[in-house]
Enzyme design. Structure first.
Site, mmCIF file in Angstrom:
data_model
loop_
_atom_site.group_PDB
_atom_site.id
_atom_site.type_symbol
_atom_site.label_atom_id
_atom_site.label_comp_id
_atom_site.label_asym_id
_atom_site.label_seq_id
_atom_site.Cartn_x
_atom_site.Cartn_y
_atom_site.Cartn_z
ATOM 1 N N TYR A 134 18.761 -25.888 -22.394
ATOM 2 C CA TYR A 134 18.978 -25.053 -23.903
ATOM 3 C C TYR A 134 19.651 -23.791 -23.412
ATOM 4 C CZ TYR A 134 16.727 -22.631 -28.333
ATOM 5 O OH TYR A 134 16.446 -21.631 -29.753
ATOM 6 N N ARG A 187 29.068 -20.073 -35.647
ATOM 7 C CA ARG A 187 29.027 -19.324 -34.665
ATOM 8 C C ARG A 187 27.854 -19.089 -33.575
ATOM 9 N NH1 ARG A 187 23.826 -16.733 -35.373
ATOM 10 N NH2 ARG A 187 23.472 -18.200 -33.647
ATOM 11 N N LYS A 205 18.548 -28.385 -29.540
ATOM 12 C CA LYS A 205 17.584 -27.750 -30.811
ATOM 13 C C LYS A 205 15.882 -28.926 -30.701
ATOM 14 C CE LYS A 205 18.530 -23.494 -31.700
ATOM 15 N NZ LYS A 205 17.422 -21.845 -31.111
ATOM 16 N N GLU A 277 22.020 -24.244 -38.133
ATOM 17 C CA GLU A 277 21.625 -23.486 -36.973
ATOM 18 C C GLU A 277 23.194 -23.285 -36.508
ATOM 19 O OE1 GLU A 277 18.923 -23.666 -34.909
ATOM 20 O OE2 GLU A 277 20.057 -21.868 -34.689
ATOM 21 N N ASP A 278 22.836 -21.936 -36.254
ATOM 22 C CA ASP A 278 24.294 -21.374 -35.658
ATOM 23 C C ASP A 278 25.502 -21.721 -35.950
ATOM 24 O OD1 ASP A 278 22.454 -20.963 -33.622
ATOM 25 O OD2 ASP A 278 23.921 -21.899 -32.286
ATOM 26 N N ASP A 300 17.633 -21.296 -39.161
ATOM 27 C CA ASP A 300 16.583 -20.905 -37.341
ATOM 28 C C ASP A 300 17.063 -19.152 -37.143
ATOM 29 O OD1 ASP A 300 15.190 -21.266 -35.113
ATOM 30 O OD2 ASP A 300 17.055 -21.796 -33.972
ATOM 31 N N ASP A 301 18.296 -18.675 -37.444
ATOM 32 C CA ASP A 301 18.804 -17.823 -36.732
ATOM 33 C C ASP A 301 18.643 -16.403 -37.859
ATOM 34 O OD1 ASP A 301 20.392 -19.018 -35.124
ATOM 35 O OD2 ASP A 301 21.086 -20.150 -36.483
ATOM 36 N N ASN A 442 22.502 -14.120 -27.331
ATOM 37 C CA ASN A 442 22.474 -15.167 -26.687
ATOM 38 C C ASN A 442 23.632 -15.743 -26.273
ATOM 39 O OD1 ASN A 442 19.598 -15.680 -25.958
ATOM 40 N ND2 ASN A 442 19.822 -16.604 -28.516
ATOM 41 N N ASN A 486 12.408 -15.642 -28.118
ATOM 42 C CA ASN A 486 13.671 -16.866 -28.846
ATOM 43 C C ASN A 486 12.804 -18.131 -30.045
ATOM 44 O OD1 ASN A 486 15.382 -19.436 -28.442
ATOM 45 N ND2 ASN A 486 16.843 -18.592 -27.191
#
Ligand SMILES: O=C([O-])CC(=O)C(=O)O
Ligand SMILES: [Mg+2]
Length: 586
Positions: A134, A187, A205, A277-278, A300-301, A442, A486
């Protein structure tokens, strides 16, 4: 021989019937997991194929009897060893590798070779190994994905699959899927657009969904949507694995995502969780807004990070005192994490103080690349920033904003490293006895500051938590342990809570429930040591508590479909958690 039926059973016996709530939760192939309730399963692998099936392979741990029955004689060296010894040997080998990426690759190979051993190793050594499967190593892995690529993991859906996504989903070998983590790679962490190589993130994840949250690996599906990349270097790179074109946007992008979301619901039903995610800011907010009332979606972000940070602040208040509303928050970064956290803090303030959201938001300030978000900038602000545009003179940079606003809590989530300078931290320490400093970006390279810097510049007074892991710091003869704020603390348990209750929509109150459960796991002793998060080594227990709280909220809100509600949700959640122990085959 290839089609010989293989049955698994527990040491305890050979019950052939399946019973208990787990079946309802896990659907048709639930029998493969919880050993106490569902002791057997049927597989079609044996012999050479069995050794190459990561779900069932045990390597040298196959017993003499199993080797006889399942046509393994001669395919393995004579020694029979225990899973414990296998784990010990692997840990020893991993520790020999000097580079984090080598450890990542070895762990991914193990996951592809022997799933149970991979999870046993990860669960039993979570503190040591998490940074390699991770954040931060997964970031480097995504950057170099093209050259380290060995075997495909997860499902790749590109513009080429337009109109055929349902068929693509059917190519996946598992039919019962409960959690999907999907990225479009635009991203990745704070590393920017990594295109198709973002696949490392959903894979990582979901490994945590299983290791930390106990969701079965077979019901997890990593997905990368490839609409191209604007990363010029990747486009030029010989080993790039994705579509070699600029990102599709607008209608073309929206149609592909819509097809995906609809195909998922059609193929897996409405209880499958889609975790975004991202994604880049604009798409992340839009997708969540578009699908949150019709599908089980979670970002999640935005939401996971919000819940984990709120939990950390809750615990920090035990040290700095005062209620949430008595504090002033400044965010460096006004994207998904920044506005997501700000919104959840405001929601909690409004509930605690019986005030409106607008009133609560006034205690929270955001800075973006153009400076403090203020009302004068309203016209040009993106929609998701508008609620945060307060009356104030324009302020251009962070150090000035800190001096003007005098926050008690400073949160970094801009994805830009080294922005919490000496001047910034010293200013925070000049008007706060214990400034709360959260550099969340991160991976490690993008962190706004290191714990060493925060402790040194605040003369050991900072209450610190970062997004990426850092080692403890010696300061004036004292060992200070930095927290890791996190979302890994939240999403595995959150997802488990949705799965065990069969929840069909995510509600903000469930985020508060998750956050409260996490804060509730911080002990007096942790606080005495200055720790605002519980040790990650306790994560399975923490996840079970989060799952129970989230499920309870889902039942309360009438969004849970697994009825009747189990009497003890904590026990039920724990009983549903995946076990990485080998099973006996007969
Ligand atoms: O992956 C992580 O470490 C946390 C996260 O969601 C991000 O930074 O985007
Ligand atoms: Mg993320």
């Amino acid at each position: 021989m290839e089609t010989t039926i293989l049955k698994e059973m527990t040491k305890g016996g050979s019950k052939l019937s399946v019973g208990g709530g787990v079946e309802d939760v896990y659907g048709e192939d639930c029998a493969t997991e919880d050993q106490s309730i569902t002791p057997w399963t049927v597989s079609i692998a044996s012999g050479y194929t069995l050794l190459r099936d990561p779900h069932h392979n045990k390597g040298l741990a196959f017993t003499e009897k199993e080797r006889d029955i399942h046509y393994l004689r001669g395919l393995l060296p004579p020694a029979v060893i225990s899973q414990e010894l296998q784990e010990k040997k692997l840990l020893h080998t991993l520790r020999q590798y000097e580079r984090p990426l080598q450890k990542y690759m070895a762990l991914m190979d193990l996951q592809e070779r022997n799933e149970k051993l991979f999870y046993k190793l990860l669960i039993n050594n979570v503190e040591e190994l998490l940074p390699f499967v991770y954040t931060p190593t997964v970031g480097e892995a995504c950057q170099k994905f093209g050259s380290i690529f060995r075997h495909p993991q997860g499902l790749y859906i590109s513009l080429k699959e337009r109109g055929k996504i349902l068929e693509v989903l059917k190519n996946w070998p598992k039919r019962t899927i409960q959690v999907i983590v999907v990225t479009d790679g635009e991203r990745i962490l704070g590393l920017g657009d990594l295109g198709c190589q973002g696949m490392g993130i959903p894979v990582g994840k979901l490994a945590l969904y299983t290791a930390l949250g106990g969701v079965r690996p077979s019901s997890c599906l990593p997905v990368t949507i490839d609409v191209g990349t604007n990363n010029e270097e990747l486009l030029k790179e010989e080993c790039y694995i994705g579509l070699r074109q600029k990102r599709a946007t607008g209608q073309e992008y929206n149609e592909l995502l819509h097809e995906f979301v609809c195909a998922v619901k059609q193929n897996y039903g409405e209880k499958v969780l889609i975790q975004f995610e991202d994604f880049a800011n604009h798409n992340a907010f839009e997708l969540l807004a578009r699908y949150r009332s019709t599908h089980l979606v979670f970002n999640d972000d935005i939401q996971g990070t919000a819940a984990v940070v709120l939990a950390g602040i809750d615990a920090a208040l035990k040290i700095v005192r005062g209620s949430l509303y008595e504090h002033t928050f400044l965010f460096h970064g006004a994207g998904e994490a920044g506005t997501g956290i700000a919104e959840l803090i405001a929601l909690q303030m409004s509930k605690q103080n019986k005030i409106t959201l607008e009133e609560a938001r006034k205690k929270i300030w955001l800075i973006d690349s153009k400076g403090l978000v203020v009302s004068e900038r309203m016209e040009s602000l993106q929609q998701f920033k508008k609620p945060w545009a307060h009356e104030h003179e324009p302020v251009k940079n962070l150090a000035d904003a800190v001096k003007e606003i005098k926050p008690t809590v400073l949160i970094g989530c801009s994805g830009i490293g080294k922005t919490f300078t000496k001047e910034v931290i010293e200013a925070m320490a000049s008007f706060n006895k214990n400034p709360v400093i959260f550099p969340l970006s991160n991976p490690t390279s993008q962190s706004e500051c290191t714990p060493e810097e925060a402790y040194t510049w605040s003369k050991g007074c900072a209450i610190f938590a970062s997004g990426s892991p850092f080692d403890p710091v010696e300061y004036n003869g004292k060992t200070l342990v930095p927290g890791q704020a996190n979302n890994a603390y939240i999403f595995p348990g959150f997802g488990l809570g949705l799965v065990i209750s069969g929840t069909i929509r995510v509600h903000d109150d469930m985020l508060l429930a998750a956050s409260e459960a996490l804060a509730g796991q911080v002990t007096e002793e942790d606080i005495r040591k200055g720790m605002i998060y519980p040790p990650i080594s306790k994560i399975r227990k923490i996840s079970a508590h989060i799952a129970a709280n989230v499920a309870a909220k889902a039942y309360e809100l009438g969004l849970a479909t697994h009825l009747p509600q189990p009497e003890n949700l904590l026990k039920f959640g724990e009983s549903c958690m995946y076990s990485p122990l080998y099973r006996n085959y007969r």
